[in-house]
Design a protein around this motif. Sequence first.
Motif, short mmCIF file in Angstrom:
data_model
loop_
_atom_site.label_atom_id
_atom_site.label_comp_id
_atom_site.label_asym_id
_atom_site.label_seq_id
_atom_site.Cartn_x
_atom_site.Cartn_y
_atom_site.Cartn_z
N GLU A 334 -32.88 60.60 -22.50
CA GLU A 334 -32.02 59.01 -23.16
C GLU A 334 -32.47 57.98 -21.71
O GLU A 334 -31.32 57.21 -22.14
CB GLU A 334 -30.30 59.85 -23.57
CG GLU A 334 -30.08 60.15 -24.41
CD GLU A 334 -29.05 60.47 -24.94
OE1 GLU A 334 -28.41 59.69 -24.50
OE2 GLU A 334 -28.92 61.29 -26.00
N GLY A 335 -33.26 58.20 -21.50
CA GLY A 335 -33.65 57.10 -20.23
C GLY A 335 -33.20 57.56 -19.36
O GLY A 335 -32.37 58.13 -18.01
N VAL A 336 -34.30 56.42 -18.34
CA VAL A 336 -33.58 56.17 -16.32
C VAL A 336 -32.02 55.77 -16.31
O VAL A 336 -31.94 55.16 -16.90
CB VAL A 336 -34.78 55.08 -16.08
CG1 VAL A 336 -34.32 55.07 -14.75
CG2 VAL A 336 -35.95 55.33 -15.89
N VAL A 337 -31.89 56.40 -15.43
CA VAL A 337 -30.49 56.48 -14.81
C VAL A 337 -30.89 55.75 -13.50
O VAL A 337 -30.89 55.94 -12.46
CB VAL A 337 -29.96 58.65 -14.61
CG1 VAL A 337 -28.56 58.49 -13.83
CG2 VAL A 337 -29.98 59.01 -15.56
N VAL A 338 -29.60 54.96 -13.89
CA VAL A 338 -28.92 54.38 -12.90
C VAL A 338 -27.78 54.59 -12.02
O VAL A 338 -26.99 54.51 -12.16
CB VAL A 338 -28.80 52.62 -13.15
CG1 VAL A 338 -28.32 51.93 -11.90
CG2 VAL A 338 -29.96 52.32 -13.47
N LYS A 339 -27.97 55.00 -10.67
CA LYS A 339 -26.86 55.52 -9.88
C LYS A 339 -25.82 54.56 -9.10
O LYS A 339 -26.83 53.73 -8.23
CB LYS A 339 -26.91 56.69 -9.02
CG LYS A 339 -28.00 58.29 -9.96
CD LYS A 339 -28.96 58.88 -9.01
CE LYS A 339 -29.64 58.49 -8.51
NZ LYS A 339 -30.24 59.95 -7.74
N TYR A 340 -24.93 55.14 -9.88
CA TYR A 340 -23.84 54.41 -8.25
C TYR A 340 -22.50 54.67 -7.88
O TYR A 340 -22.14 55.91 -7.88
CB TYR A 340 -22.89 53.30 -9.31
CG TYR A 340 -23.59 52.01 -10.64
CD1 TYR A 340 -23.39 51.12 -9.71
CD2 TYR A 340 -23.90 52.61 -11.73
CE1 TYR A 340 -23.71 50.07 -10.03
CE2 TYR A 340 -25.01 51.16 -11.80
CZ TYR A 340 -24.61 50.16 -11.76
OH TYR A 340 -25.63 49.30 -12.24
N SER A 341 -21.89 54.66 -6.47
CA SER A 341 -21.23 55.31 -6.36
C SER A 341 -20.62 54.35 -5.02
O SER A 341 -21.25 53.38 -4.17
CB SER A 341 -21.71 56.25 -4.61
OG SER A 341 -21.14 56.95 -4.24
N ALA A 342 -19.06 54.14 -5.39
CA ALA A 342 -18.02 53.11 -3.50
C ALA A 342 -18.22 53.30 -3.13
O ALA A 342 -18.44 52.24 -1.47
CB ALA A 342 -16.54 53.64 -4.37
#
Length: 442
Positions: A334-342
Motif C-alpha cells: 500500500e505504498g512507501v512508509v513515512v516514519k514519524y517519532s516525537a
Amino acid sequence: MIEMEMAYTELNAKLCAFLDKTPNSFFAVKNIKVELAAAGFTELQENSRWQLQEGGKYYVSRNGSALLAFVLPKKAYLGFQVYACHCDSPAFKLKNNAEIVVDKKYVKLNVEKYGGMLLNTWLDRPLSVAGRVLCNVDGRLEARLVNVEQDLMMIPNLAIHMNREANEGVKLNAQTDMLPLIGSAAAKDGLQKLLAEACGVTAEQIVDTELFLYNRMPTTTVGLEQEYVAGGRLDDLQCVFAGLQGFLAAEAGESVPVFCMLDNEEVGSGTKQGAAATFLKDALQRINMALGRDEEDYLVSLANSLMLSADNAHAVHPNHTDKNDLTNKTYPNEGVVVKYSANQKYTTDAVSGALVQLLAKKANVPLQLFYNRSDMAGGSTLGNISTAQVAIKSVDIGLAQLAMHSAYEMAGVKDTVYLAELAQAFFAAAVAEAADGTYFLK
C-alpha cells in the motif's frame, strides 16, 4: 494495469536474485560494485586524491562493507540528494576457534549474536557461512570473500518429548541453545579446510575471519496472487535494492544524487563504516573540494539538500493488530512508509514530511504514515545518526514488512516498485530554501 503487474513481477524477480546472492554486507558491496561498473561508474579510493569531472559517475567503498555512489551534474550543483540505507542484517557471527566437539560424536560451532535477532526463527533451517577471510600471501594480508554455497549446518530444536512446555514459550540462550551442528566428530577441522579451499590458500595461511551464518532458504513470492515476497534480509536489502534501481534510472537534475549504503546499523552504527562515522561527510566534502568550491559553498549546499533515510517499517500483523498505532497503520503493498517519532528516533519533521509528500505526488507513488504506539518504545535507524554528521533535512521512510529481524521475513511485491519510482524521482529532484522560509522542490 498489465504493464504495472509486469513491473512488479520483473523487479521482484531481480530482488529475489539479489537477496539470494547477498548473504551479508560484504557481498552487498561486491554485488553493487558490479552493477555500478556495468553502468559506467568509476571507482575511487579513499587513500588517493579524487580527480572528478562534471558529468562523471563515481563510487567509493569503505571497509568492503559500506559504499557511496554519486553522479555530478554538468553544471554547478544546488545541493545533495542523499538516499541512505544499510546493508547489514541480524545474524550469528562465527567466533574464532569455533569448533566444539561434543561427546566425541558431534562438531558444533561457537557463535555470537549480531543485532536484535528473533532467535527461534534460526532453528531447524539449513544454514551456511559467508564473509571475509584475511589470508597471509607472501607476507601480504589479502582480504578474500567466501560464500560456502551449500547446506552446511543446522541448529536443531530440542524435541517436545524432552521439553513438554515448549509450546508455552521457551527462553533461548544464545550460548547454549543456538550453536549450529556442522557434522560428526570426523568433521573436526573441516570448516577451516573448506574456507582455505574456497580462498585458494592453505589452512595455515588464514590469519583472521569475519564470517556470518545465513539462512539458505531461497527468496520466493507467496500468496494467492503472489503478492508477498518472503526471504532473509529484506530489512534492509529491499530498500538497498529499490534505491539502487532508482539511482541508476534517474536523470541528472540540479543537485548531486548520492546513493549511500552503510554498515552496522543493526548494532548501533558506531563504526568507521556506520552512520555515526564520517564516511558520508568525507565524501560530500571531497566532492565539494574536487570541484574547486570552498567551505562556505559546502555549507550552502547542505542547506539545499535532502536525505531519504530508508529502512523498512513494521506492517500491521494480522494476528496482532493491537501492536500498532491507533490511526496510522501500514500494510504491505500500500505504498512507501513515512516514519514519524516525537523523540526523534526518526528524522521526519513537518518540512521534510511535506517535501516527500510533494515528491511522491509528482511520482504518483502512494505513501503511508507510521507512528509507534504511544506506550511502546520503537526502534531507531540511521537517519538521526547520519544527520549528526551531515546537517541536512531528512525524512525516514521504509517499506511495510512482517517478521522483522526473523531469519525469513515478508513484505509486499508492489512496494519494491513504489520505492524504486520514488527514489528515481528523488534523485532527479533538487530542494531549495528561500530567505523567507519558503521551500522549493525542483
